[in-house]
Design an enzyme around this catalytic site. Structure first.
Site, PDB file in Angstrom:
ATOM      1  N   ASN A 166      43.797  21.914  34.359  1.00 36.33           N
ATOM      2  CA  ASN A 166      43.865  22.015  35.822  1.00 36.33           C
ATOM      3  C   ASN A 166      44.957  22.966  36.302  1.00 36.33           C
ATOM      4  O   ASN A 166      44.828  23.591  37.346  1.00 36.33           O
ATOM      5  CB  ASN A 166      44.032  20.637  36.458  1.00 36.33           C
ATOM      6  CG  ASN A 166      45.278  19.915  35.987  1.00 36.33           C
ATOM      7  OD1 ASN A 166      45.743  20.094  34.857  1.00 36.33           O
ATOM      8  ND2 ASN A 166      45.832  19.067  36.845  1.00 36.33           N
ATOM      9  N   GLU A 264      53.079  13.317  30.620  1.00 33.05           N
ATOM     10  CA  GLU A 264      52.699  13.367  32.033  1.00 33.05           C
ATOM     11  C   GLU A 264      51.218  13.065  32.079  1.00 33.05           C
ATOM     12  O   GLU A 264      50.390  13.879  31.676  1.00 33.05           O
ATOM     13  CB  GLU A 264      53.019  14.740  32.622  1.00 33.05           C
ATOM     14  CG  GLU A 264      53.161  14.720  34.137  1.00 33.05           C
ATOM     15  CD  GLU A 264      51.852  14.910  34.853  1.00 33.05           C
ATOM     16  OE1 GLU A 264      51.254  13.887  35.270  1.00 33.05           O
ATOM     17  OE2 GLU A 264      51.416  16.043  34.992  1.00 33.05           O
ATOM     18  N   CYS A 298      46.954  15.740  38.880  1.00 31.93           N
ATOM     19  CA  CYS A 298      47.431  14.411  38.475  1.00 31.93           C
ATOM     20  C   CYS A 298      48.118  13.696  39.620  1.00 31.93           C
ATOM     21  O   CYS A 298      47.975  12.480  39.784  1.00 31.93           O
ATOM     22  CB  CYS A 298      48.399  14.535  37.290  1.00 31.93           C
ATOM     23  SG  CYS A 298      47.682  15.262  35.814  1.00 31.93           S
ATOM     24  N   GLU A 475      59.841  16.565  33.824  1.00 34.53           N
ATOM     25  CA  GLU A 475      59.798  18.017  33.742  1.00 34.53           C
ATOM     26  C   GLU A 475      60.308  18.579  35.065  1.00 34.53           C
ATOM     27  O   GLU A 475      60.423  17.876  36.057  1.00 34.53           O
ATOM     28  CB  GLU A 475      58.379  18.494  33.450  1.00 34.53           C
ATOM     29  CG  GLU A 475      57.842  17.987  32.122  1.00 34.53           C
ATOM     30  CD  GLU A 475      56.477  18.547  31.791  1.00 34.53           C
ATOM     31  OE1 GLU A 475      56.426  19.618  31.165  1.00 34.53           O
ATOM     32  OE2 GLU A 475      55.476  17.919  32.169  1.00 34.53           O
TER      33      GLU A 475
END
Length: 494
Positions: A166, A264, A298, A475
């Site tokens: 994505n 993640e 996400c 991150e």
């Protein structure tokens, strides 16, 4: 070539020019050991645009061996030199932004403007971590005696990066930029549906001055290439963005080697609109929280939790705006692009069809569509499901598409219960004019990042990551460096 020339060439020939199609190992393209290849598709047309190498354990072994040697060079490179090389990579990325953006949009299905934003953000990530490369200092420790003590921050070594489809560029760079700043080397496995920008960026880094072997890219499937990569005992940290199931599998794979891990994973993030909120801001925020990148994010605001007093007004205005969104091929810059693959499109459609069978009210969309200009491509209409109970499957499961679920609440306590009512805890947005309400909710909602009155507020300077089944580790921000360094304590008896 300009973006217009690249786009014209693609639509005339069906093939983008000068795409890299082999692995990138030890500073140069490398053919797959077995010689296997697979196709990558243009989601906006539903046709293959190019083929690329399919990696296996032998290719991964070559890449990790190269990364081990690369780490020996890069880890000993003066931090100021690492800083200069990362800044040069950022300069090159900006100079070549149009080509990278066209390839990103073409391979992923997103709009050209979205791809341009991703490339610009990735260049900024390189600059941000370039600025940190020569500031990763230890500290002097007072032991209360004549002994001298201090700490060192050392790079962990070879790192592996499993990149999703994505955000092929920005997710790649947000992982490798801090790793490189810290002095680590990297082996990257991009998603099999979006392999090309990772290969382009690896080449760009070498042209910026990065020594051969410091960043390697092996393309192919998760089973054939990703699995042997994360299992390799020479890899000391794995960073992965993916589904919960994939994350659990990677955790099990790295456990025998006690390898560090940043996960993640999924999200079902709430956008919470209180009765005093600015309705138009809520509508605009909710619109782009779920329909950006066709909902394939996400951290998308996939649940709109709205106070009963403004529910009907917000829903009706949102339906009007969502219905007006232009859908089409990403290179023509519509409002919303394509779904990345035929397989994922079918999964989205199944989710909505099952909701329809349960009697869920679908106030907008709920159908597959095609590019209105060509009749081609993998698209799903902007979809809104209204007034769902907290136990509904569409509330609890990540659909990962342009499907918004609306839930209604009556007071702050109920809003908090609904917000924390899934197994995910990635992001949350709060809309209210009351600062006390905003601060209370921001503290109590379980999420890795919370924004107020602007769902996509924040930036690369802030840490990003989730709790519970949304994963662990962070991150971006200075926190993004922590995974790639380790602390060593040194004491001298004097």
């Amino acid at each position: 070539m300009t973006a217009d020339q690249l786009i014209a060439t693609y639509f005339e020939t069906g093939r983008p020019p000068d795409l890299p199609r082999d692995h990138f190992i030890d500073g140069r393209p490398a053919v797959a050991e077995a010689g296997d290849r697979m196709e990558s598709f243009d989601p906006g047309r539903g046709v293959a645009l190019a083929d690329f190498a399919v990696g296996d354990a032998a290719d991964v072994d070559r890449a990790v061996t190269s990364a081990v040697a690369g780490f020996g060079i890069w880890g000993a490179t003066p931090p100021a030199q690492r800083c200069a090389i990362l800044n040069e990579a950022a300069r090159l990325m900006r100079a070549e932004a149009e080509q990278l953006s066209v390839v990103e949009a073409l391979d992923s299905g997103k709009t050209l403007n979205e791809a341009r934003d991703d490339i610009a953000g990735s260049a900024r990530l390189l600059e941000y971590y370039a600025g940190a490369a020569d500031k990763l200092d230890g500290r002097s420790v007072n032991l209360g005696n004549d002994n001298a003590a201090f700490t060192l921050r050392e790079p962990v070594g070879v790192t592996a990066h499993i990149v999703p489809w994505n955000y092929p560029t920005s997710t790649l760079v947000r992982g490798i930029a801090p790793a490189l700043a810290a002095g680590c080397s990297a082996v990257v496995k991009p998603a099999e549906t979006t392999p090309f920008t990772a290969l382009m960026i690896a080449d760009l880094l070498v042209r910026a001055g990065l020594p051969a072997g410091v960043v390697n890219v092996v393309t192919g499937t998760g089973i054939a290439a990703g699995a042997p990569l994360v299992r390799d005992p020479r890899v000391r940290h794995v960073t992965i963005t993916g589904s919960v199931a994939t994350g659990v599998g990677v955790m099990q794979s790295v456990a025998p080697n006690v390898t560090g891990l940043t996960l993640e994973l999924g999200g079902k993030s709430p956008l919470i609109a209180f009765g005093d909120a600015d309705v138009d801001k809520v509508v605009d925020g909710a619109l782009w929280a779920i329909f950006s990148n066709a909902g394939q994010i996400c951290s998308a605001g996939s649940r709109l939790l709205v106070h009963r007093s403004i529910h009907a007004e917000v829903r009706d205005k949102l339906v009007i705006k969502a219905r007006a969104l232009r859908i089409g091929h990403g290179l023509r810059n519509p409002d919303m692009g394509a779904i990345n693959s035929a397989r994922h499109l079918a999964q989205i459609a199944d989710h909505v069809e099952n909701a329809r069978k349960r009697g869920v009210e679908i106030v907008l969309g709920g159908t597959r569509v095609v590019d209105p200009d060509t009749g081609e491509g993998w698209f799903y209409a902007p979809t809104i499901l209204d007034d769902l109970p907290e136990s509904d499957d569409a509330v609890l499961r990540e659909i990962f598409g342009p499907v918004l679920v609306i839930q209604v609440f009556d007071d702050e306590a109920e809003a908090l219960t609904l917000a924390n009512g899934t197994e995910f805890a990635l992001a949350a947005g709060i809309y209210t004019k009351d600062i006390s309400t905003a601060l209370r909710m921001a503290r109590r909602v379980d999420a890795g990042q919370v924004t107020v009155n602007d769902y996509w507020a924040g930036g690369i300077e802030l840490p990003f990551g989730g709790n519970r089944k949304s994963g662990f580790g962070r991150e971006k921000g200075l926190e993004g460096l922590e995974a790639y360094t380790r602390s060593k304590a040194v004491t001298l008896a004097v």
